[in-house]
Design a protein around this motif. Structure first.
Motif, PDB file in Angstrom:
ATOM      1  N   ASN A   1       0.682   4.084  -2.875  1.00 54.77           N
ATOM      2  CA  ASN A   1       0.401   5.482  -2.549  1.00 54.77           C
ATOM      3  C   ASN A   1       1.545   6.389  -2.983  1.00 54.77           C
ATOM      4  O   ASN A   1       1.318   7.487  -3.502  1.00 54.77           O
ATOM      5  CB  ASN A   1       0.132   5.642  -1.053  1.00 54.77           C
TER       6      ASN A   1
ATOM      7  N   CYS B   1      -1.911  14.274  -3.381  1.00 57.21           N
ATOM      8  CA  CYS B   1      -0.869  13.647  -2.558  1.00 57.21           C
ATOM      9  C   CYS B   1      -0.921  14.120  -1.111  1.00 57.21           C
ATOM     10  O   CYS B   1      -0.577  13.384  -0.206  1.00 57.21           O
ATOM     11  CB  CYS B   1       0.510  13.922  -3.136  1.00 57.21           C
TER      12      CYS B   1
ATOM     13  N   LEU C   1      -2.660  11.853   1.193  1.00 57.59           N
ATOM     14  CA  LEU C   1      -2.050  10.562   1.492  1.00 57.59           C
ATOM     15  C   LEU C   1      -1.135  10.620   2.699  1.00 57.59           C
ATOM     16  O   LEU C   1      -0.744   9.610   3.234  1.00 57.59           O
ATOM     17  CB  LEU C   1      -1.247  10.079   0.274  1.00 57.59           C
TER      18      LEU C   1
ATOM     19  N   ASN D   1       0.827  -1.207   0.000  1.00 57.72           N
ATOM     20  CA  ASN D   1       0.000   0.000   0.000  1.00 57.72           C
ATOM     21  C   ASN D   1       0.856   1.250   0.000  1.00 57.72           C
ATOM     22  O   ASN D   1       0.542   2.230  -0.677  1.00 57.72           O
ATOM     23  CB  ASN D   1      -0.932   0.021   1.213  1.00 57.72           C
TER      24      ASN D   1
ATOM     25  N   CYS E   1       1.507   9.461  -5.882  1.00 59.11           N
ATOM     26  CA  CYS E   1       2.040  10.819  -5.723  1.00 59.11           C
ATOM     27  C   CYS E   1       3.043  11.139  -6.822  1.00 59.11           C
ATOM     28  O   CYS E   1       3.013  12.235  -7.391  1.00 59.11           O
ATOM     29  CB  CYS E   1       2.706  10.978  -4.366  1.00 59.11           C
TER      30      CYS E   1
END
Length: 71
Positions: free
Chosen positions: A9, A67, A70, A5, A13
């Motif tokens: 992620n 981003c 996140l 994950n 970004c």
């Protein structure tokens, strides 16, 4: 959160900020870390590279998170 994950992620970004260059950046980091025998970090960047390729291969959707969401 799993490493997979995290890599996905991070790739999201990179793709959002760098576009096609995200793949090149992740490939360069992968080569550097492999040469330095840092296998765990190299595995992370390999996952980032693959996720970046997958993200760029699919058509863009308007639901992409920025981003900053996140972090």
């Amino acid at each position: 959160m799993t490493t997979e994950n995290d890599a996905h992620n991070f790739a999201a970004c990179l793709v959002a900020e760098l576009g096609e260059r995200a793949i090149r950046l992740s490939r360069v980091r992968l080569v550097e870390l492999t040469a330095a025998s840092d296998l765990r970090a190299a595995a992370f960047w390999r996952d980032v590279m693959r996720a970046s390729e997958q993200l760029l291969a699919r058509p863009p959707d308007g639901a992409a998170r920025p981003c900053s969401a996140l972090q």
